[in-house]
Motif scaffolding. Sequence first.
Motif, PDB file in Angstrom:
ATOM      1  N   UNK A  59      40.365 -63.198  91.327  1.00 38.66           N
ATOM      2  CA  UNK A  59      38.966 -63.061  90.898  1.00 38.66           C
ATOM      3  C   UNK A  59      38.689 -61.676  90.349  1.00 38.66           C
ATOM      4  N   UNK A  60      39.728 -60.951  90.025  1.00 44.09           N
ATOM      5  CA  UNK A  60      39.563 -59.605  89.459  1.00 44.09           C
ATOM      6  C   UNK A  60      38.940 -58.632  90.434  1.00 44.09           C
ATOM      7  N   UNK A  61      38.943 -58.958  91.706  1.00 42.08           N
ATOM      8  CA  UNK A  61      38.421 -57.996  92.681  1.00 42.08           C
ATOM      9  C   UNK A  61      39.600 -57.175  93.185  1.00 42.08           C
ATOM     10  N   UNK A  62      39.313 -55.915  93.532  1.00 40.06           N
ATOM     11  CA  UNK A  62      40.380 -55.106  94.126  1.00 40.06           C
ATOM     12  C   UNK A  62      40.667 -55.604  95.533  1.00 40.06           C
ATOM     13  N   UNK A  77      41.201 -48.563  80.969  1.00 44.79           N
ATOM     14  CA  UNK A  77      41.178 -48.522  82.430  1.00 44.79           C
ATOM     15  C   UNK A  77      40.895 -49.913  82.958  1.00 44.79           C
ATOM     16  N   UNK A  78      41.309 -50.125  84.192  1.00 41.12           N
ATOM     17  CA  UNK A  78      40.964 -51.339  84.940  1.00 41.12           C
ATOM     18  C   UNK A  78      41.307 -52.604  84.157  1.00 41.12           C
ATOM     19  N   UNK A  79      42.437 -52.577  83.438  1.00 37.34           N
ATOM     20  CA  UNK A  79      42.826 -53.790  82.730  1.00 37.34           C
ATOM     21  C   UNK A  79      43.220 -54.835  83.765  1.00 37.34           C
ATOM     22  N   UNK A  80      42.845 -56.080  83.484  1.00 40.20           N
ATOM     23  CA  UNK A  80      43.099 -57.122  84.469  1.00 40.20           C
ATOM     24  C   UNK A  80      44.493 -57.683  84.242  1.00 40.20           C
ATOM     25  N   UNK A  81      45.264 -57.764  85.317  1.00 41.26           N
ATOM     26  CA  UNK A  81      46.608 -58.298  85.179  1.00 41.26           C
ATOM     27  C   UNK A  81      47.523 -57.389  85.973  1.00 41.26           C
ATOM     28  N   UNK A  82      48.686 -57.893  86.308  1.00 47.86           N
ATOM     29  CA  UNK A  82      49.582 -57.105  87.124  1.00 47.86           C
ATOM     30  C   UNK A  82      50.646 -56.492  86.234  1.00 47.86           C
ATOM     31  N   UNK A 102      45.807 -45.573 100.167  1.00 43.16           N
ATOM     32  CA  UNK A 102      45.821 -47.037 100.019  1.00 43.16           C
ATOM     33  C   UNK A 102      46.423 -47.443  98.672  1.00 43.16           C
ATOM     34  N   UNK A 103      47.073 -48.611  98.643  1.00 45.84           N
ATOM     35  CA  UNK A 103      47.583 -49.151  97.372  1.00 45.84           C
ATOM     36  C   UNK A 103      46.816 -50.433  97.085  1.00 45.84           C
ATOM     37  N   UNK A 104      46.375 -50.557  95.821  1.00 49.23           N
ATOM     38  CA  UNK A 104      45.483 -51.675  95.496  1.00 49.23           C
ATOM     39  C   UNK A 104      46.081 -52.535  94.399  1.00 49.23           C
ATOM     40  N   UNK A 105      45.671 -53.796  94.394  1.00 47.28           N
ATOM     41  CA  UNK A 105      45.960 -54.662  93.245  1.00 47.28           C
ATOM     42  C   UNK A 105      44.748 -55.557  93.080  1.00 47.28           C
ATOM     43  N   UNK A 106      44.681 -56.289  91.980  1.00 46.57           N
ATOM     44  CA  UNK A 106      43.543 -57.196  91.773  1.00 46.57           C
ATOM     45  C   UNK A 106      43.952 -58.608  92.145  1.00 46.57           C
ATOM     46  N   UNK A 121      38.474 -66.641  75.278  1.00 42.78           N
ATOM     47  CA  UNK A 121      38.914 -68.000  75.589  1.00 42.78           C
ATOM     48  C   UNK A 121      38.484 -68.426  76.983  1.00 42.78           C
ATOM     49  N   UNK A 122      37.963 -67.493  77.748  1.00 41.85           N
ATOM     50  CA  UNK A 122      37.598 -67.856  79.108  1.00 41.85           C
ATOM     51  C   UNK A 122      36.319 -67.121  79.458  1.00 41.85           C
ATOM     52  N   UNK A 123      35.182 -67.749  79.142  1.00 38.56           N
ATOM     53  CA  UNK A 123      33.950 -66.979  79.252  1.00 38.56           C
ATOM     54  C   UNK A 123      33.444 -66.906  80.669  1.00 38.56           C
ATOM     55  N   UNK A 124      34.059 -67.633  81.586  1.00 34.56           N
ATOM     56  CA  UNK A 124      33.570 -67.536  82.959  1.00 34.56           C
ATOM     57  C   UNK A 124      34.269 -66.396  83.688  1.00 34.56           C
ATOM     58  N   UNK A 125      35.197 -65.732  83.000  1.00 32.80           N
ATOM     59  CA  UNK A 125      36.078 -64.823  83.727  1.00 32.80           C
ATOM     60  C   UNK A 125      35.482 -63.474  84.074  1.00 32.80           C
ATOM     61  N   UNK A 126      34.458 -63.013  83.366  1.00 38.05           N
ATOM     62  CA  UNK A 126      33.976 -61.666  83.680  1.00 38.05           C
ATOM     63  C   UNK A 126      34.756 -60.631  82.895  1.00 38.05           C
ATOM     64  N   UNK A 127      34.583 -59.356  83.253  1.00 34.69           N
ATOM     65  CA  UNK A 127      35.168 -58.363  82.349  1.00 34.69           C
ATOM     66  C   UNK A 127      36.642 -58.153  82.607  1.00 34.69           C
ATOM     67  N   UNK A 128      37.332 -57.767  81.544  1.00 34.05           N
ATOM     68  CA  UNK A 128      38.789 -57.688  81.600  1.00 34.05           C
ATOM     69  C   UNK A 128      39.292 -56.256  81.507  1.00 34.05           C
ATOM     70  N   UNK A 129      38.367 -55.280  81.607  1.00 28.80           N
ATOM     71  CA  UNK A 129      38.827 -53.901  81.534  1.00 28.80           C
ATOM     72  C   UNK A 129      37.961 -53.108  80.559  1.00 28.80           C
TER      73      UNK A 129
END
Length: 1977
Positions: free
Chosen positions: A1878-1881, A264-269, A1871-1875, A363-371
């Motif tokens: 910054x990985x925010x909805x 769930x909530x994988x980051x990326x389009x 509503x339709x959402x995307x990230x 590879x990118x530790x500042x990024x936060x969670x990816x899913x």
Amino acid sequence: MALLVHLKTVSELRGRGDRIAKVTFRGQAFYSRVLENCEDVADFDETFRWPVASNIDSNEILEIQIFNYSKVFSNKLIGTFRMVLQKVVEENHVEVSDTLIDDNNAIIKTSLCVEVRYQATDGTVGSWDDGDFLGDESLHEEEKDSQETDGLLPGSRPSSRTPGEKSFRRAGRSVFSAMKLGKNRTHKEEPQRQDEPAVLEMEDLDRLAIRLGDGLDPDSVSLASVTALTTNVSNKRSKPDIKMEPCAGRPMDYQVSITVIEARQLVGLNMDPVVCVEVGDDKKCTSMKESTNCPYYNEYFVFDFHVSPDVMFDKIIKISVIHSKNLLRSGTLVGSFKMDVGTVYSQPEHQFHHKWAILSDPDDISAGLKGYVKCDIAVVGKGDNIKTPHKANETDEDDIEGNLLLPEGVPAERQWARFYVKIYRAEGLPRMNTSLMANVKKAFIGENKDLVDPYVQVFFAGQKGKTSVQKSSYEPLWNEQVIFTDLFPPLCKRMKVQIRDSDKVNDVAIGTHFIDLRKISNDGDKGFLPTLGPAWVNMYGSTRNYTLLDEHQDLNEGLGEGVSFRARLMLGLAVEILDTSNPELTSSTEVQVEQATPVSESCTGKMEEFFLFGAFLEASMIDRKNGDKPITFEVTIGNYGNEVDGLSRPQRARLRKEPGDEEEVDLIQNSSDDEADEGGDLASVSSTPPMRPQITDRNYFHLPYLERKPCIYMKSWWPDQRRRLYNANIMDRIADKLEEGLNDVQEMIKTEKSYPERRLRGVLEELSCGCYRFLSLADKDQGHSSRTRLDRERLKSCMRELESMGQQAKTLRAQVKKHTVRDKLRLCQNFLQKLRFLADEPQHSIPDVFIWMMSNNKRIAYARVPSKDLLFSIVEEELGKDCAKVKTLFLKLPGKRGFGSAGWTVQAKLELYLWLGLSKQRKDFLCGLPCGFEEVKAAQGLGLHSFPPISLVYTKKQAFQLRAHMYQARSLFAADSSGLSDPFARVFFINQSQCTEVLNETLCPTWDQMLVFDNLELYGEAHELRDDPPIIVIEIYDQDAMGKADFMGRTFAKPLVKMADEAYCPPRFPPQLEYYQIYRGNATAGDLLAAFELLQIGPAGKADLPPINGPVDMDRGPIMPVPVGIRPVLSKYRIEVLFWGLRDLKRVNLAQVDRPRVDIECAGKGVQSSLIHNYKKNPNFNTLVKWFEVDLPENELLHPPLNIRVVDCRAFGRYTLVGSHAVSALRRFIYRPPDRSAPNWNTTGEVVVNMEPEVPVKKLETMVKLDATSDAVIKVDVADEEKEKKKKKKGNAEEPEEEEPDESMLDWWSKYFASIDTMKEQLRQQEVSGTDLEEKEEVDNTEGLKGPMKVKEKAKAAKEEKKKRTQGPGAGQGSEVPEKKKPKIDELKVYSKELESEFDNFEDWLHTFNLLRGKTGDDEDGSTEEERIVGRFKGSLCVYKVPLPEDVSREAGYDPTYGMFQGIPSNDPINVLVRVYVVRATDLHPADINGKADPYIAIRLGKTDIRDKENYISKQLNPVFGKSFDIEASFPMESMLTVAVYDWDLVGTDDLIGETKIDLENRFYSKHRATCGIAQTYSIHGYNIWRDPMKPSQILTRLCKEGKVDGPHFGPPGRVKVSNRVFTGPSEIEDENGQRKPTEEHVALSALRHWEDIPRVGCRLVPEHVETRPLLNPDKPGIEQGRLELWVDMFPMDMPAPGTPLDISPRKPKKYELRVIVWNTDEVVLEDDDFFTGEKSSDIFVRGWLKGQQEDKQDTDVHYHSLTGEGNFNWRYLFPFDYLAAEEKIVISKKESMFSWDETEYKIPARLTLQIWDADHFSADDFLGAIELDLNRFPRGAKTAKQCTMEMATGEVDVPLVSIFKQKRVKGWWPLLARDENDEFELTGKVEAELHLLTAEEAEKNPVGLARNEPDPLEKPKRPDTSFIWFLNPLKSARYFLWHTYRWLLLKLLLLMLLLLLLALFLYSVPGYLVKKILGA
């Protein structure tokens, strides 16, 4: 059973000073408190107490020493008082005043006054007297508690006591040293309390109270050690370790199973994600799901390993999500998650179930969670049972945050951290190259190089980093740090640090060290981050001599126990939590290596000179292979003492050459120079002189040391970090004592001794005292300069832990009651584990000591002793447990050679005395040796006191005779192929050995033989030998006709010693027989029942010894039996045997068994069964019961085993053994007459059991204990809730309440799923009620009825409470929305395990004994018992004392031929219809390459073999079979049913996945009536129809008749009476037409459902059920391959035939059509810039899909050029789908790939996905946003676009949830959402849609067109004129885009162009005109 010493006063002391007294008896010393500033009289007034387990001897000595106490220096002895206890023993009370003697035995003036009393164990001497101990009677009960709590605080004694009150001190703790106790008190404030003890103890009142016999509750009494006899923990010897074999390095089977459910909530389009799972180096991937951020996989992976546990638990499990991976490219990593296998294994049940793993990008530790990835992970070792939580429809797991895949206590938000591993230097490395090349080099170049090129490699969390290589250096300096970046806290427990040798060919490990992060950090709120060092760690591995192929290389890799010191490495570790928002941070997690700041030499502690001394007192049991060459023993510590292959370069020299710290070096030099002055430097002597072994017996040799005992000694230099070891020793000591106490309690429970709870209280008291003692001792040396941060932090945390443990132990002690002993024992085991964990010191100091046996300069066998066990300290508690003691060591073979049977034989047994301490403390190094020796010193050491001896010569020796009374052994190891052994025992004592006789073919030999060892010479003082005799080793062998005897096990014993001047009389003599546990390697291999006595031969010779009488049994040769006082007292017993039949006999020597017979033997007597004439035709016996009489010991624990042997009678009177079974515990077959006074035996008066017509669904099964004398009416399972619900229903009709289900809708599956919900609910309630257990215990059982009912009310209240909570505020009176409303459905019982385990194997009267043949497997994991089973004997036993109790034989219908086995059925063959219902399988082991299986069912019973191959289920690991099979079988020939699951294969044979075996015969004949389960209610039609051909009333009548019970008496309607129980219930039944008829079946059924309440014959009857059986595969023994849910019905063929089988075929999914109309969109983000105008616009279209993925995606047309984000579509999608309502899943069938043979069925959640896209012509379309609606619960759409917010989708606001299956039609805005980046909805648009659900039939009647087509077309949308494609309509676009905007500009341009044109023409024509004019003018 105790000795009390009351020390009153000591007078005539000289000078002022602090005084302390030490009182010693039997080696157990107590200190008094310190009396400060005493003048000439010290008024101690203190009582000390020793519980004694063996009676005090009249020549034992009590010793009292008085010291001047000093806080700094050691205490100075003033004088000693010794008293022989002869008078005390005779008179039990003596008062003495006497003078003391000083060191030189001269009398001094000081005198003391003491009172001694004694009570003997057998009560022969003395009894307690009230007034004896209580100074006054002020000690009443209520004060006891205050004392227990305050007693540990100094100066807090209740004021009501008189100061003269005696304070008891208890034994069971070691020396109470008062060195540091001055700290605890403030001196100034309490002058009046100067005579208080510095630390008060818990007063030992309760022990006294037993004796006083009144006032105190017996539930608070505690006892000190009762094992003083059996364990003989003594002063001068330490306990030997029985377990021999190293278990660490041996490989085992493991299976890691991982189910990837969804992400769930994988980051990326719009990604195409794949999940990859790696365990170690194995990698498996799921299939790819297209364009989704929340893919659903449900794929199961299994990894099998065969490695050692250490390697297994360090493997990393890595779960990563990869985006758009295909054949050509590897894809990009979205995020990954790592955890080691050990973390999973340490979870409860070794698994995580349905948990969400958090993905992060390495590879990118500042990024936060990816899913998140939802998965199950389980790790199974051999023999682990995994309880899979029951799988049914799961809906409550959408709470991601609450179900994260993290162990307990790890925070959800883990931060990135850097782990700095600093590698400073190493020393003592071995050479890793042959010296050949070096010599060549040296000849040419003349330089001498070190032969090793070391570097350090660090492994952590699947990554590794390494330092630089230091060429040719035995003492490399690196000063480098390896940096890892990982999330903190890490989920990988261990870091591996390895020194490796760099080599051109291959690098090899020199040594390995594991850093356990749990030991160097603490996660508590006062905890600390991982930290270590700088500190030295020692590395051990193979021997140091270099060989090209080192057979022990594994040891250097850290597998198995190292056999030699390899090197030591100085390292440090620090952790820094990163601030990821910091921009300078490098964001990669690659391992980096950089320079580290060097540290000073002295940072690891000041170098001190240590001294190690050892004396070899005995070397025996030397394996005969080593018997021909001279043998020496070498002792090494680090590289010191290792002369063969030790120091690469002497380290002492190094210290002088490189002065790191000037003073230090000088110190060392000076110290050695001083010694030189004393008489030459103390050279080390590290090995004993070579000596030829002498023969002991056929197997073993010994070294004839006789009176001359060789010694070794050596100096070594180590950093002084003794404090670390001291603290570990204190904790170890507490733990040892605790472990011993717990073993005691277990032993007491096992042997049913009285009052185990008192012993447990004693253990807890010792524990809490030990903990407080630690607090006062461990805090020393705070200012030590070389203490690392870890030292300080660990000390703090250990002190906190032990303080809380002390508190807990104290509170726990108060809770120990008779019935809670077992639970509390478990809690104490946790204490033990915690103590052992805390005691393990991660920063090493002094290396371990190795003792090697060398023969011919080759290393043969070794023993390893941790240096902390040998370390000397002046404080008793800190002393190592083997320091200055004689330790028995068994040498073993190194490395892999020591595995298996080679490791079980002893290579040598040493009695070795060791002492290790600072050189300056070495004056006492001989203090613990047995006395009576003279020292022999080397030449240069003559006359110097401190110079160690090179050997000891004993001048005193005593003569003894040993009598070994070998009575019997049981449960021995089967060493022959027949499954039996020919055992004999060999007893070793010093250097003699003797054997018992060989008894053929038995595993339970009764030797009954006394072995006498004469002329034993023991060296040392007589009184020491009495307390500390050497140990006896007993080995059991199997005699073989050929070759040498096989080793079967070994045990140790200590003899009971009688000195010449003692009488041979009770209570000590004659000794009692005891059981000794026999070990073979690490496994237990039986018990030996024996007794040993060691008798001193006095001056009069053997005449004084007790006579050896008793006939020498001439039949057996000159064998002396065990004498009368020792052998057990026998009485006559009768053993009745029920012979039923034999089953599943395998062939013997390739011949089938045809005419078997069973022989029963016990204690030399026995009986034979009748012969089975034709095993094939009928394997049952025709004579059922036989008996024999035998003499058995009165004590049931000493009963010999009973042997069952099956022989096959062949022609010519030959017979062969088929197999045998030994019943080791006869106790379970002893007949115990029923207790007639028990309530359920009382048959007077009636007890009414009232049944409600409706049994509630979620019932709490509470057993109601019936008190037979009361006439109470008991309501069982009252359906209050049900009534409440009904009321509520009437109350509000407008509520959308779920209607009562229609009978026709319900099927068997409804019942099944309802039952699973109930099961889950019950599990949940058990968890809830687990917390109330404590309260429950308090509800005492004596309350009879009220007790359990209370519990029930409580549970109900809790439930109501829960309901209220879930409803929350605003829920109306009747709105039960949150509580999932359950329709009223009849249920069955779902058992999560086999039925057998619930009903105790159905062995209520018929037992199954497995017959074994063949050797027991050599290695523990080789052959399991399963493989040795050659058949089963069915029967039973009954043992009773001979005059049979009268009442049995007088009972009605007593048939003497059946003896105790009355009322058993006939065992003639019987035909039975067996009906097997297979419901489903879960978690099958994948059998195909694709990680799936194609399972089908195969059933075998006798000759019937059904294979349901054509109905295989394609590619499914959780198949639902839903089938029933009918088989006709005839018992007993066909009684073992095998249900197997096979994997169908197109080519080749089908593979077995797993199978389960069910013994139908035991079920058929069981009293629990397992033939057909009793349903919950009786109905004659519908889904719950009664399955049994017999109605409940007929069953009841039959049970009453068989059990000889009065009844059943029916009537009046609704009542039935059975015996004295009355059952009530409904009296009418409805038939299918709704007609009501009177019936007795309901009440009969209620009687059956409570049959266990019937007196005498009652037992639980098997309910209607589904059982869950594990599937096992013989190729992978012990590891579950999945589970199968099934049940079996059996119907005898001579009864009426049963009806048709139930239909349990899987539910067919229902066909639906979902119609989705997309009307409009709004506020869609604008992506494109206009071609001409640069305006923002979007070409919008909407895409939707329902099933799986993109196969059925549907797109609207494109709304071009939307400038406002509005789009109009009026477009209809049609989604037909198949839906399973029960599981809330859509079912799709499709081929997996073009190569697939058939379609695979998938079940996926019902989720509708809507996406908006921006259409592009020349590039890929751009994804704008999406929403996913779960059709069962999705937010209701908003009425207008304005009200539609982003929060609706994220769940941040409470929107009413609707289900399309209930609402059928829904319209609204979503509503339709995307990230964003910054990985925010973010909200990217809104869609107005209408969802309409129809069943397939409705859809057919009312068809509609797709898009806007006929039928029922939608009108075209009114789109603005701007919506079209520009390059298809250029004019239109010109008109709309250009003219519209730029018309004035265009007009201006036109005018301008005209003007320009005119100008151009003008300029063009002007020259011509000019020429014309000019020329033609």
